[in-house]
Design a protein around this motif. Structure first.
Motif, mmCIF file in Angstrom:
data_model
loop_
_atom_site.group_PDB
_atom_site.id
_atom_site.type_symbol
_atom_site.label_atom_id
_atom_site.label_comp_id
_atom_site.label_asym_id
_atom_site.label_seq_id
_atom_site.Cartn_x
_atom_site.Cartn_y
_atom_site.Cartn_z
ATOM 1 N N LYS A 1 0.840 -1.205 0.000
ATOM 2 C CA LYS A 1 0.000 0.000 0.000
ATOM 3 C C LYS A 1 0.871 1.248 0.000
ATOM 4 N N SER A 2 2.030 1.160 0.654
ATOM 5 C CA SER A 2 2.878 2.351 0.690
ATOM 6 C C SER A 2 3.913 2.324 -0.440
ATOM 7 N N GLY A 3 3.645 1.579 -1.477
ATOM 8 C CA GLY A 3 4.531 1.563 -2.650
ATOM 9 C C GLY A 3 5.609 0.498 -2.533
ATOM 10 N N GLY A 4 6.564 0.531 -3.425
ATOM 11 C CA GLY A 4 7.650 -0.436 -3.403
ATOM 12 C C GLY A 4 7.248 -1.755 -4.033
ATOM 13 N N LYS A 5 8.136 -2.729 -3.888
ATOM 14 C CA LYS A 5 7.899 -4.039 -4.489
ATOM 15 C C LYS A 5 8.198 -5.131 -3.461
ATOM 16 N N LEU A 6 7.534 -6.258 -3.619
ATOM 17 C CA LEU A 6 7.688 -7.341 -2.650
ATOM 18 C C LEU A 6 8.007 -8.665 -3.344
ATOM 19 N N ALA A 7 9.047 -9.326 -2.852
ATOM 20 C CA ALA A 7 9.343 -10.681 -3.338
ATOM 21 C C ALA A 7 9.058 -11.665 -2.217
ATOM 22 N N VAL A 8 8.345 -12.745 -2.533
ATOM 23 C CA VAL A 8 8.070 -13.794 -1.550
ATOM 24 C C VAL A 8 8.812 -15.047 -1.983
ATOM 25 N N LEU A 9 9.791 -15.432 -1.178
ATOM 26 C CA LEU A 9 10.583 -16.627 -1.493
ATOM 27 C C LEU A 9 10.302 -17.660 -0.407
ATOM 28 N N ALA A 10 10.773 -18.869 -0.607
ATOM 29 C CA ALA A 10 10.464 -19.896 0.386
ATOM 30 C C ALA A 10 11.587 -20.914 0.496
ATOM 31 N N ILE A 11 11.697 -21.461 1.680
ATOM 32 C CA ILE A 11 12.603 -22.601 1.887
ATOM 33 C C ILE A 11 11.760 -23.718 2.445
ATOM 34 N N ASP A 12 11.617 -24.744 1.664
ATOM 35 C CA ASP A 12 10.760 -25.847 2.066
ATOM 36 C C ASP A 12 11.558 -27.139 2.011
ATOM 37 N N PRO A 13 12.009 -27.605 3.174
ATOM 38 C CA PRO A 13 12.866 -28.784 3.170
ATOM 39 C C PRO A 13 12.157 -30.025 2.651
ATOM 40 N N SER A 14 10.832 -30.036 2.689
ATOM 41 C CA SER A 14 10.114 -31.244 2.278
ATOM 42 C C SER A 14 9.932 -31.305 0.770
ATOM 43 N N SER A 15 10.182 -30.201 0.091
ATOM 44 C CA SER A 15 9.882 -30.164 -1.338
ATOM 45 C C SER A 15 10.743 -31.156 -2.108
ATOM 46 N N PRO B 1 0.827 -6.548 -9.474
ATOM 47 C CA PRO B 1 1.939 -6.284 -10.392
ATOM 48 C C PRO B 1 3.280 -6.025 -9.684
ATOM 49 N N SER B 2 3.246 -5.668 -8.408
ATOM 50 C CA SER B 2 4.508 -5.368 -7.711
ATOM 51 C C SER B 2 4.997 -6.530 -6.860
ATOM 52 N N ALA B 3 4.360 -7.684 -6.996
ATOM 53 C CA ALA B 3 4.789 -8.833 -6.190
ATOM 54 C C ALA B 3 5.395 -9.914 -7.069
ATOM 55 N N PHE B 4 6.461 -10.495 -6.565
ATOM 56 C CA PHE B 4 7.143 -11.587 -7.256
ATOM 57 C C PHE B 4 7.146 -12.781 -6.305
ATOM 58 N N ILE B 5 6.485 -13.865 -6.689
ATOM 59 C CA ILE B 5 6.404 -15.031 -5.802
ATOM 60 C C ILE B 5 7.163 -16.186 -6.423
ATOM 61 N N ARG B 6 8.013 -16.778 -5.637
ATOM 62 C CA ARG B 6 8.817 -17.881 -6.166
ATOM 63 C C ARG B 6 8.772 -19.041 -5.177
ATOM 64 N N PRO B 7 8.356 -20.217 -5.615
ATOM 65 C CA PRO B 7 8.340 -21.350 -4.677
ATOM 66 C C PRO B 7 9.750 -21.784 -4.293
ATOM 67 N N SER B 8 9.815 -22.632 -3.316
ATOM 68 C CA SER B 8 11.117 -23.095 -2.825
ATOM 69 C C SER B 8 11.886 -23.852 -3.903
ATOM 70 N N PRO B 9 13.200 -23.618 -3.988
ATOM 71 C CA PRO B 9 13.996 -24.489 -4.864
ATOM 72 C C PRO B 9 13.830 -25.905 -4.360
ATOM 73 N N SER B 10 13.774 -26.872 -5.268
ATOM 74 C CA SER B 10 13.388 -28.190 -4.781
ATOM 75 C C SER B 10 14.517 -29.202 -4.684
ATOM 76 N N ALA B 11 15.601 -28.984 -5.391
ATOM 77 C CA ALA B 11 16.614 -30.044 -5.401
ATOM 78 C C ALA B 11 17.733 -29.788 -4.402
ATOM 79 N N GLY B 12 18.237 -30.857 -3.852
ATOM 80 C CA GLY B 12 19.453 -30.774 -3.050
ATOM 81 C C GLY B 12 19.221 -30.745 -1.562
#
Ligand code: GDP
Length: 367
Positions: free
Chosen positions: A113-127, A148-159
């Protein structure tokens, strides 16, 4: 004869020739040309422009296991590094069902609401096990997913957890270079992944639930000790009184903890992610924290310590991967294991044999 069953001696039995099946792979697919991988320079230029497609492609390279992709990813990260660091990195943890995705959706909209951009990342050990990561899934954050100002990325899955965490850490750099000034890193509050998240964020938020009567037993003390803020979700309807009671319990439990190194006293608040009650208050607390640690210098000190930590973590992780992914070593390990299980060699001697072979081959030194 194609079908021996059709021989005259098998009366009443005929087998028709099979219908040829279409190939399972689309024969035209090879005609579709794959998009060539952009150069590091093109990618960096795109990222700095805030081009989401370029950012996603770079993150995919970070996550790739191929050595050539890794090398390219490192080049991109290196070039993005001077443009990174200017964000608030916030770790969010809680057991499944605590309301992380609902809350992140609400917190995220509040922040934007107050501007800017948001990235949502995740660490999911079960993935790694489920082959599909749960956290950071766009469908779980309905409104942010289309913002439009949000970037969502699921957890990297390998390793390994270390590997997954490193990739998320590197993705933070890319997102910051692309102008994301708020980074949320989500994780499930059940294992070691909190430590990894804690080591890459400025503020660590623990989402709790009330109502079971044994609130303090379900979570590990270590996780509570890491938290800069504990927020009790679902403080709505019939659950309100129980949430308040849990708040009081958490507050008294926190008093028994040694003071945090930051000098900040972790706060305990109640809110409702679903009904969006108390969201602004949670965010005011986070604002106050940032003001506090910027003033006393802890912010910079913690980031410097984290940078050093990640250097050693990366070394550890790469050494392990180099060792365990080596086919020669794999054979020696299997042989050594057999000897140990048959009581023909001690664990230590067997370990030494393998390590000596490894060091000798790589450095000419032995233990
Ligand atoms: P996660 O597994 O931690 O991501 O939890 P979810 O966000 O998926 O939420 C789990 C369940 O709790 C869902 O059914 C939500 O609708 C519900 N929930 C989440 N936040 C609230 C809240 O503030 N109040 C109530 N009453 N329910 C909520």
């Amino acid at each position: 004869m194609q079908h021996p069953e059709n021989d005259d001696k098998y009366i009443g039995l005929t087998v028709n020739s099979g219908v040829s099946q279409p190939p399972s792979v689309n024969p035209y697919i090879s005609r579709q040309r794959r998009k060539p991988i952009p150069t590091a320079g093109e990618m960096v230029e795109g990222i700095l422009r805030g081009d989401v497609t370029m950012l996603s492609r770079a993150v995919t390279l970070v996550e790739s296991l191929s050595p050539s992709h890794q090398a390219l990813a490192q080049e991109v990260i290196e070039k993005c590094l001077p443009h990174s660091g200017r964000s608030r990195r916030i770790g969010i943890t809680g057991v499944p069902g605590a309301g992380k995705s609902t809350s992140i959706d609400a917190f995220g909209l509040h922040v934007l609401k107050s501007g800017g951009k948001l990235a949502v990342l995740a660490i999911d050990p079960s993935s790694e096990r489920t082959k599909g990561s749960i956290l950071g899934d766009k469908t779980r954050m309905e409104r942010l997913a289309v913002h439009p100002s949000a970037f969502i990325r699921p957890s990297p899955s390998a390793g390994s957890l270390g590997g997954v965490a490193r990739k998320t850490r590197e993705t933070i750099v890319l997102c910051e270079a692309a102008g994301y000034d708020n980074i949320f890193v989500e994780t499930v509050g059940v294992g070691q992944s909190e430590t990894a998240v804690h080591s890459m964020v400025d503020f660590f938020l623990l989402i709790q639930l009330a109502g079971t009567g044994d609130e303090l037993q379900g979570i590990k003390r270590g996780i509570m000790e890491m938290a800069d803020g504990i927020v009790i979700n679902k403080a709505d309807g019939d659950n309100l009184d129980r949430a308040r009671l849990a708040q009081a319990q958490f507050r008294s439990a926190l008093m028994l903890f040694p003071p945090a190194e930051s000098g900040w006293k972790p706060e305990v608040l109640t809110y409702s992610g679903y009904y969006e009650l108390g969201i602004a208050e949670v965010w005011d607390m986070i604002d106050r924290y940032f003001e506090f640690v910027h003033q006393n210098g802890y912010f910079e000190a913690k980031r410097a310590r984290q940078a050093r930590y990640w250097m050693y973590e990366t070394i550890d992780e790469q050494l392990r991967a180099n060792f365990y992914n080596n086919p020669e070593i794999e054979t020696l390990l299997a042989e050594g294991e057999q000897m140990v299980l048959a009581n023909r060699r001690t664990s230590f001697a067997a370990a030494r044999d393998v390590l000596n072979h490894y060091f000798n081959r790589n450095t000419g030194n032995t233990l």
